[in-house]
Each structure stands twice: as structure tokens, then as C-alpha cells.
Design a protein around this motif. Structure first.
Motif, mmCIF file in Angstrom:
data_model
loop_
_atom_site.group_PDB
_atom_site.id
_atom_site.type_symbol
_atom_site.label_atom_id
_atom_site.label_comp_id
_atom_site.label_asym_id
_atom_site.label_seq_id
_atom_site.Cartn_x
_atom_site.Cartn_y
_atom_site.Cartn_z
ATOM 1 N N THR A 1 0.871 -3.693 2.389
ATOM 2 C CA THR A 1 -0.436 -3.373 2.196
ATOM 3 C C THR A 1 -0.310 -1.881 1.380
ATOM 4 O O THR A 1 -0.465 -1.410 1.793
ATOM 5 C CB THR A 1 -1.384 -3.687 2.938
ATOM 6 O OG1 THR A 1 -1.187 -5.269 3.300
ATOM 7 C CG2 THR A 1 -2.719 -3.890 2.273
ATOM 8 N N LEU A 2 -0.782 -2.058 0.275
ATOM 9 C CA LEU A 2 -1.266 -0.903 -0.078
ATOM 10 C C LEU A 2 -2.692 -0.260 -0.267
ATOM 11 O O LEU A 2 -3.695 -0.652 -0.570
ATOM 12 C CB LEU A 2 -0.715 -0.094 -1.846
ATOM 13 C CG LEU A 2 0.351 -0.985 -2.485
ATOM 14 C CD1 LEU A 2 0.464 -1.293 -3.978
ATOM 15 C CD2 LEU A 2 1.703 -0.451 -1.576
ATOM 16 N N GLN B 1 5.652 3.085 -8.398
ATOM 17 C CA GLN B 1 5.598 3.654 -7.366
ATOM 18 C C GLN B 1 7.235 3.490 -7.436
ATOM 19 O O GLN B 1 7.756 2.369 -7.546
ATOM 20 C CB GLN B 1 5.616 2.540 -5.487
ATOM 21 C CG GLN B 1 3.491 3.115 -5.610
ATOM 22 C CD GLN B 1 3.383 4.633 -5.221
ATOM 23 O OE1 GLN B 1 4.628 5.377 -5.288
ATOM 24 N NE2 GLN B 1 2.298 4.635 -5.272
ATOM 25 N N SER C 1 -5.558 0.568 -3.754
ATOM 26 C CA SER C 1 -4.356 0.863 -5.764
ATOM 27 C C SER C 1 -5.503 0.970 -6.262
ATOM 28 O O SER C 1 -6.614 -0.068 -6.766
ATOM 29 C CB SER C 1 -3.771 -0.174 -5.579
ATOM 30 O OG SER C 1 -2.799 -0.361 -6.736
ATOM 31 N N SER D 1 -3.133 -5.344 -2.602
ATOM 32 C CA SER D 1 -3.946 -4.174 -2.285
ATOM 33 C C SER D 1 -5.010 -4.395 -1.120
ATOM 34 O O SER D 1 -5.242 -5.310 -1.219
ATOM 35 C CB SER D 1 -4.286 -3.264 -3.052
ATOM 36 O OG SER D 1 -4.960 -3.894 -4.038
ATOM 37 N N PHE E 1 9.487 1.826 -4.382
ATOM 38 C CA PHE E 1 8.896 1.959 -3.712
ATOM 39 C C PHE E 1 9.942 0.615 -2.849
ATOM 40 O O PHE E 1 10.376 0.780 -1.426
ATOM 41 C CB PHE E 1 7.742 1.442 -3.701
ATOM 42 C CG PHE E 1 6.978 0.635 -2.744
ATOM 43 C CD1 PHE E 1 6.426 1.940 -1.279
ATOM 44 C CD2 PHE E 1 6.881 -0.340 -2.737
ATOM 45 C CE1 PHE E 1 5.239 1.448 -0.364
ATOM 46 C CE2 PHE E 1 6.293 -0.728 -1.197
ATOM 47 C CZ PHE E 1 5.478 0.047 -0.199
ATOM 48 N N VAL F 1 3.259 -7.953 -1.823
ATOM 49 C CA VAL F 1 2.624 -6.847 -1.607
ATOM 50 C C VAL F 1 1.885 -6.638 -2.193
ATOM 51 O O VAL F 1 1.111 -7.553 -3.709
ATOM 52 C CB VAL F 1 3.256 -5.592 -2.853
ATOM 53 C CG1 VAL F 1 2.833 -4.715 -3.451
ATOM 54 C CG2 VAL F 1 4.646 -6.154 -2.523
ATOM 55 N N TYR G 1 -0.722 3.396 3.858
ATOM 56 C CA TYR G 1 0.357 1.886 3.621
ATOM 57 C C TYR G 1 0.836 1.023 4.512
ATOM 58 O O TYR G 1 0.463 1.840 5.354
ATOM 59 C CB TYR G 1 1.473 2.535 2.506
ATOM 60 C CG TYR G 1 1.261 3.407 1.390
ATOM 61 C CD1 TYR G 1 1.277 2.343 0.314
ATOM 62 C CD2 TYR G 1 0.626 4.840 1.372
ATOM 63 C CE1 TYR G 1 0.759 3.089 -1.015
ATOM 64 C CE2 TYR G 1 0.542 5.446 -0.138
ATOM 65 C CZ TYR G 1 0.353 4.693 -0.570
ATOM 66 O OH TYR G 1 -0.169 4.590 -2.456
ATOM 67 N N SER H 1 7.696 3.738 2.376
ATOM 68 C CA SER H 1 9.694 3.022 1.477
ATOM 69 C C SER H 1 11.270 3.555 2.665
ATOM 70 O O SER H 1 11.922 3.099 2.394
ATOM 71 C CB SER H 1 9.455 3.597 0.121
ATOM 72 O OG SER H 1 10.356 2.973 -0.649
ATOM 73 N N ILE I 1 3.633 -1.678 -9.945
ATOM 74 C CA ILE I 1 2.211 -0.727 -8.748
ATOM 75 C C ILE I 1 2.174 0.734 -9.203
ATOM 76 O O ILE I 1 1.572 1.235 -8.297
ATOM 77 C CB ILE I 1 2.931 -1.060 -7.671
ATOM 78 C CG1 ILE I 1 3.816 -0.443 -6.968
ATOM 79 C CG2 ILE I 1 1.967 -2.411 -7.303
ATOM 80 C CD1 ILE I 1 4.636 -0.835 -5.148
ATOM 81 N N ALA J 1 3.597 6.297 -0.296
ATOM 82 C CA ALA J 1 3.914 5.614 -0.284
ATOM 83 C C ALA J 1 5.678 5.678 -0.368
ATOM 84 O O ALA J 1 6.068 4.693 0.196
ATOM 85 C CB ALA J 1 3.763 5.628 -1.746
#
Length: 795
Positions: free
Chosen positions: A275-276, A123, A279, A144, A126, A142, A150, A242, A121, A238
Motif C-alpha cells: 500500500t502506497l 518509483q 499516491s 494506494s 520499487f 500494489v 509505505y 523496497s 507508480i 519508498a
């Protein structure tokens, strides 16, 4: 396919409740375009064409639905034909675009699952990572979406679920009074005891481990628990999310920051969904699942662990390069992955070897036995070792899968079952290029899976919608109903005969499991004492094993230990049966076309083709036009009805597969309960004795034979469910499509324009597929012709 949901027309919405329900609103174009950011331009073009086809189809269905609603709105009673159409239209309109593809990352503690997700992803930190230690403590999903921020949702155990765990934890901590000093020290160090104390102290505070269950029920937790049992976190960046998320999902240890509000409710956490936003690397519709290597002491979390594995259509077995060549933990995880293919939706299993930048060059050169070309650098050694690792492990994995799965399983057709990745080198690129870390290759795998699923879904969706518009247009044309009327008694009689033949074919298919079951039962009867003995023996004898065994008994034979791995007595005792039935069981539920009649789905497919051919024959004999709406509708609706059975069958097979171990667990439950109550001197020895005597008694009374009968009964129930669904839906379809104007129909709204547009969309399916194939070929050609990126400097 495994991801396909049951055919929605099989159980239509109740008309009184849902008939005038508004369909889902269309997704904004800008939102749809954002979904494709993770794909290269060539794949984006294909996806946009499929998305456009689907969107236009939904619009046609929605317009048709609105017209039909208006035409019957003032009626006192709605004819059955109109009800059928309206419910089918609504079900198709609200059908999800694509069910998520769950990719499970399954591996031991410290294997690098979280680091791999972070790299995929893009990151770096993360999800929490911490070298060799256990870091992620629960299931983390995880994905998107089209959200702007985020977001993480932390799901907690319900009050009742926590009370169940609390009761078992306090039973584990009931210390025998007769223990000597050495035994007491071993008791305190035992895995099950340490974990129980740790959870209670984390949740209630120090000193609570000696309290009784009733006292703890009245105790006040240290942390604040939301009434919804869900904690939602949001952040613009992000890194910000995190930091907020870290305390909830990082494994908490005694002596760490026990005062923080987040860690105080850590024992309640069962699932985290992240949920991103939009992405560019992970497409919407894909869910990466970080799955801990073992289950959990809590029944609900353990059930979720197993169900999460089973709903994954892809499993990546994650293994550190230093642990991949053997070890019980790796073998246990591989066996669990193969079982997911047997009982769940999994169709692809791959080994992902992590930390492949690790290599001690002098040692490697001394042990190197292949190739005559001299190794000039650390990088060359890593690449050579990784390539050899792929060849070796690919062969080993394929042989293991062949022993357990049918010969024509899709996973065995894959040429690449092993990936060698390095998350660290992906970020640093000191030794390897980005491509050589194989992170991009895993992303490509994800995209290819989603693109293929989208293509199949849209093709099926447009075809099903076209069949429904054919019927709707036909219902609106009363002249065609009268001119094409025919007596259908011969067709109904033929359908009944074909259903009887289908029942016989299913019986013959399921009969293939009987002999392996019988052989497995004989093997289990002769080996159960040895297997139980092996499960109950530890290198330190009974010292330090008393409470672990108690935990096993409290959970009816199953205990997920952080240090000893997963202990499942029921599965171990039934393993000789599974070893006999696994290849046959997998063969029954495979999608290939074997010639021995052992697979279920080809029989259903043959039934479908037989019905369709008979309808063509009767239609020609009775003067149906070549392009008759009835003929086209009947053929396509039969495909939809029978195609929907596959999802139903795949959902049932888990219960069938697990019926053996579940049956044994139920029969041994009184033994487990008796053993769990034992305390005092030599409690561990007495518990083992109760289990041995109880197992002997149950086997003598036919425990394994009952397990066999219960599995065969589950197969029988599946057969009955299939034939009942086929009978009910086929009868309804024939009645609606072939009856004369006997009150089933009324004059409906004119949908000619919608029918014509749907006809064009159906014709364009092939053109879209051909365009996608052409673009893919051009992309592959350009990639082959483009210069390769050079590697990092030699070291």
C-alpha cells in the motif's frame, strides 16, 4: 456490471444481531480530498461532485436510520415493515463506496511486469527487476490508500497448507534405486526435482532432501515464522520499504544469500500486498496485480493464482517486443487471459508490449518494407516500428478475441487493444518523450476506468437510496396507506406468471449450449488419445521427464513448471469441448441485447420492465397518484433486486465454465493416484501406460458425457437460484408495499426533511453528469489546441 455486488436487500441482516448496530463513521473531508490527487483538475471536480453526492446521501440515510431506531427502541416486537426498512438502511449505509478495480499484469518471466508497475507508480526500483531473469516470485498487489507510511503485508501459507506441499515435495524426491549413472544425472537436473530440493534446503537447510516426510515434520525451520502467518513491513520512504521487501518477493536461487532471515521463509510466501500513501499517480480504489506467468506446485498458491486472474476486471497481457510475435508461452498466456473473460469478471484485455526502445537500426532499415520517407534517426525508427506493431498486433488480437468471445463483447469495441511502452525510456528519455513511452496513457486508462465506475456506483446508490426514502416516508404517512390501499391479488398473480415466463426464457437461453456441448464431446472422444500423447511427449524422450510427470499426477493432472510452463492434462483433454462452446458460453453471459434470445441478462431486464409496466398500469387503474410513493418505490426496488442478480450470476459462471475440466479431473483422479505411486525401473513409461489405459477406460464409460451432464446441471442450478431469489424478494417487497395496516407497520418517526433532501440529491444526479461531460469536452478541446512537446534530440 461485473463489479456490482449482490443486492444487499436480498439477504437482510438478522434483526436480533444487527438492528441496533452503529453505521460506519464518515471519512474525514481531508482524507476524501487526498483520494483525488491522481486526477487532473477537470476529473477531480467531477469526482468531488460525485463524492459529495454520495456523502450527503449517506448522511441522509444515517439520520433516517437513527430516527427509525429511536422510534422502535422500546417496542417489545418490531413490525416486519420496520425491520425491512432498518435492515435495508443499514445495508446501504455500510455498502462500500467502490469495489476495487483489479488490473492484472499477466506475462512470462522477464517480460517487464515489475518494471512497468514501477514506472506507473513513479518509483524506479520499487519492485525487484533483473533483466531477462525471473524476478518476482509470487503474486504482488500494489495499491494506494490514505495511510501515512509505505506498508507491505506478506501472507504466508498456513501450517496445514505447508504440510500438504511438504508431503508432495518428499514424494517427488523419492529417488528410484534402479537408476543408472546417466539416468541419475538427468533425474537431478529435472525441473521438478531441482525446485523441490531448492525449497527444502531454503526452509530447513542443506542435506534435508533425502529425509522422509515424517522426519521433516519434526525438523525445525531455519527462519522464524509468525503465528499470525502475516509479516507487516512499514517505512517512511519508498526506497526503505523496497529494501525491506526485496528478499521476500525476489526469486531466490541456489547459492544466493540463503542465510538471511527473510529468504529462509521464502517458500511459505503466497501473496504480498503493498500500500502506497496518497499516491498522486495511482488513485485509491485501483489495485495493480503482478501475476506470475504460471501457477504454483502448491495447491493453495495455485488456486490463488487462478482466482486472482478471475477477479481482475482488466488484464494487461505483458510481452517483451522480442517475444510478442509468436511462441508457445505468449499464446498460452493469451488463451488464459481470454478464459478469464469467459469464467471471471474480466471485461477488458489489452496487449502491452514492453521494452519498445529496443531496436537495431541497421537491421531494421534493411528489413523495412513500408513507407517511402527516409528514416533519419533511431527515434524515428522506434516510433515507426511501434506504430506498425500496434496495427499488426491489434488486428491479430481482435481476430483471436472474435473467435472466442461474442461479437458484441465490450473489449471488441475498443479501438486500442495494444500499447507499446518503454519503462527504461520513461526514466531516461534519450529517444522518446514521456508521452511516447505510453506510461501516461496507461495511467489515463486507469483513471478513466475508476471515474466511470464511480459515476455508475453513485448513480445507482443515490437512486436506490431515494427509493428507500420513498417507502420510509410512505410508511410514516398512515393516511396515504389507507387511501392508496388496493387489493393486490391481480398483481401477485401477474408476478407469478411472469416468473414462469422468465423460467422458460432462461431454459431457452441455456438450451443454446446443448448442441455445441454435444459436438464438443464428439470431438473430444475422437481426439483425446492424440492430445494426451502430445502432452506426454518431450524432445528428450523420457529422460528428465519422470519426476515432472510424477508432479503432474501428484497434483491431479496439473503442474506449474518454471521451465516447461503450466501443464494441465484435464484442460487439454477437454479443449475440444471448450473450442465448441466458448462463443456460445460467452454469449449467454454477455450484457448486450441479441435478438436470438441467447443471452441471460436481457431476459432478466425484460422481466424487470414487464413488472414495472404492470405496476404502472395497476396503479393508474386503482387511483394511485402520479407521484405515488408506492409506485416509485416498487419500480426502483424491482430495479435494485434484479440489478443485484448480475453479480450473483457472474460469480456462478466460473463454476459452470470450469465444471467440464473439474469433472474430467475427478473421474481421472484414481488414474493419477495410481500413476503417482509408480517407482523403479522404467517408471516413466509405466506411468504413461497407466494414464493411457485409465483414460481409455474412463472415456469408454462415458467420461465426456458425464462432464456434459454436470455442466448442464450447473446451468439448471443457476436457473433455480435466480428464480428463487426473484420469488422471495419480490414477494416480500409486494407484501410490505401493498398491504393494509395489518401489523406490518406502525407509526414511525417523521422523516419528511430527510425525504426532501434525498429528493433534491436524486434530481441533482443529471446535473452532475452534465457538468462532468461539459468539463471533459473542454479538457479535450484544450489538449487538442495545446502545442505538442518536442522529442529528444535525434540520434
Amino acid at each position: 456490471m461485473a463489479e456490482t455486488a449482490d443486492f444487499v436487500g436480498q439477504e437482510p441482516h438478522p434483526v436480533d444481531d444487527d438492528l441496533f448496530k452503529e453505521p460506519m463513521k464518515k471519512r474525514r473531508r481531508s482524507d476524501r480530498d487526498q483520494r483525488f490527487r491522481a486526477f487532473p483538475s477537470v476529473e477531480q471536480s467531477a469526482l468531488k461532485e460525485y463524492e459529495k453526492l454520495e456523502s450527503r446521501t449517506r448522511r441522509v440515510l444515517s439520520n433516517t436510520y437513527q430516527k427509525l431506531i429511536q422510534s422502535v427502541f422500546l417496542d417489545d416486537s418490531i413490525p416486519n415493515g420496520a425491520k425491512y426498512l432498518i435492515n435495508r438502511l443499514l445495508a446501504l449505509i455500510e455498502k462500500p463506496s467502490v469495489d476495487p478495480i483489479y488490473i492484472g499484469l499477466f506475462g512470462s518471466s522477464g517480460a517487464g511486469k515489475s518494471s512497468l508497475i514501477n514506472a506507473i507508480i513513479q518509483q524506479a526500483m520499487f519492485l525487484p527487476v533483473s533483466g531477462e531473469s525471473i524476478c518476482t516470485s509470487c503474486i504482488v498487489q500494489v495499491s494506494s490508500g490514505c495511510c501515512e507510511q509505505y506498508e507491505a503485508k506478506i501472507h504466508l501459507l498456513s501450517d496445514q497448507e505447508w504440510k500438504e506441499e511438504l508431503k508432495n515435495l518428499t514424494k517427488l524426491l523419492h529417488r528410484p534405486e534402479e537408476l543408472g549413472r546417466e539416468e541419475e544425472a538427468a533425474w537431478d537436473r529435472e525441473d521438478a526435482v531441482e525446485e523441490a530440493i531448492w525449497k527444502l534446503q531454503m526452509f530447513y537447510g542443506n542435506g534435508v532432501e533425502r529425509k522422509k516426510y515424517e522426519e521433516l515434520l519434526r525438523a525445525k525451520p531455519k527462519g522464524k515464522i509468525p503465528t499470525s502467518r502475516v509479516i507487516t513491513l512499514r517505512a517512511e520512504e519508498a526506497g526503505e520499504l523496497s529494501l525491506k521487501l526485496d528478499p521476500y518477493i525476489r526469486t531466490q536461487r541456489r547459492g544466493w544469500d540463503e542465510g538471511s532471515a527473510e529468504t529462509q521463509i521464502w517458500p511459505l510466501i503466497k501473496l504480498v500486498e503493498v500500500t502506497l500513501p496518497k499516491s498522486e499517480l495511482i488513485p485509491e480504489g485501483v489495485v495493480l496485480v503482478d501475476i506470475p506467468g504460471t501457477g504454483d506446485f502448491n495447491s493453495k498458491r495455485d488456486e490463488m493464482w487462478r482466482k486472482t486472474i478471475d477477479k481482475c476486471s482488466v488484464i494487461w497481457l505483458i510481452s517483451d517486443i522480442e517475444r510478442v510475435s509468436g511462441g508457445r508461452a505468449h499464446e498460452d498466456l493469451l488463451n488464459e487471459s481470454i478464459k478469464a473473460c469467459q469464467r471471471g469478471f474480466c471485461r477488458d484485455v489489452a496487449l502491452v508490449v514492453t521494452k519498445t526502445d529496443k531496436l537495431h537500426l541497421p537491421e531494421y532499415l534493411r528489413e523495412r518494407k513500408v513507407g517511402s520517407q527516409a528514416i533519419q534517426s533511431q527515434r524515428e525508427a522506434v516510433l515507426e516500428r511501434n506504430e506498425m506493431m500496434k496495427l499488426q498486433r491489434n488486428k491479430v488480437l481482435k481476430e483471436k478475441l472474435k473467435r472466442k468471445l461474442p461479437a458484441d463483447s465490450r473489449v471488441l469495441e475498443d479501438s486500442e487493444l495494444v500499447y507499446t511502452v518503454s519503462a527504461q525510456e520513461y526514466w531516461q528519455q534519450a529517444l522518446l518523450t514521456e508521452e511516447e513511452t505510453e506510461i501516461p496513457k496507461l495511467r489515463e486508462y486507469i483513471r478513466r476506468r475508476l471515474l466511470d465506475k464511480k459515476r455508475r456506483m453513485v448513480t445507482k446508490y443515490v437512486t436506490e437510496a431515494f427509493g428507500l426514502l420513498l417507502l420510509t416516508e410512505g410508511f410514516s404517512c398512515t393516511d396515504s396507506l389507507q387511501s392508496e390501499y388496493l387489493h393486490v391479488s391481480d398483481l401477485r398473480r401477474f408476478v407469478e406468471e411472469e416468473i414462469q415466463l422468465l423460467e422458460k426464457a432462461i431454459d431457452q437461453c441455456f438450451a443454446h449450449i446443448v448442441q455445441p456441448l454435444q459436438e464438443g464431446v464428439r470431438n473430444a472422444r475422437s481426439s483425446y488419445r492424440r492430445i494426451l500423447g502430445a502432452c506426454l511427449v518431450r524432445s528428450r524422450g523420457n529422460q528428465g521427464f519422470h519426476q515432472t510427470l510424477k508432479a503432474v499426477c501428484l497434483k491431479n493432472g496439473i503442474y506449474a513448471s518454471r521451465t516447461l510452463g503450466r501443464i494441465d492434462l484435464n484442460e487439454a483433454i477437454t479443449q475440444p469441448i471448450y473450442e465448441q462452446i466458448d462463443p456460445v458460453f460467452g454469449g449467454i453471459f454477455r450484457s448486450g441485447k441479441p435478438t436470438d434470445g441467447s443471452a441471460l441478462l436481457p431476459h432478466i431486464d425484460a422481466f424487470k420492465h414487464s413488472l414495472q409496466e404492470k405496476m404502472m398500469e395497476i396503479g393508474i387503474r386503482n387511483g394511485w397518484k402520479y407521484d405515488s410513493y408506492k409506485k416509485s418505490f416498487l419500480i426502483q426496488e424491482i430495479s435494485a433486486i434484479l440489478g443485484g442478480l448480475e453479480g450473483h450470476i457472474l460469480r456462478k459462471k466460473r463454476r459452470i465454465y470450469e465444471s467440464l475440466s473439474t469433472s474430467v479431473q475427478n473421474d481421472l483422479k484414481p488414474c493419477y493416484e495410481e500413476a503417482a505411486q509408480i517407482t523403479g525401473k522404467k517408471a516413466c513409461v509405466r506411468m504413461k501406460d497407466v494414464l493411457r489405459r485409465g483414460l481409455d477406460r474412463q472415456v469408454a464409460e462415458g467420461m465426456f458425457e458425464r462432464a456434459q451432464e454436470r455442466m448442464q446441471h450447473q446451468f439448471h442450478q443457476l436457473k433455480n437460484g435466480i428464480t428463487e431469489k426473484v420469488k422471495g424478494n419480490t414477494t416480500t417487497m409486494l407484501t410490505l408495499a401493498l398491504s393494509q395496516g395489518d401489523g406490518l407497520y406502525k407509526e414511525l418517526a417523521d422523516v419528511k426533511s430527510e425525504y426532501k433532501e434525498m429528493e433534491k440529491l436524486h434530481r441533482s444526479l443529471r446535473e452532475v453528469a452534465e457538468n462532468a461531460l461539459l468539463r471533459r469536452g473542454m479538457q479535450d478541446f484544450l489538449l487538442r489546441m495545446s502545442p505538442r512537446k518536442s522529442g529528444p534530440p535525434k540520434t
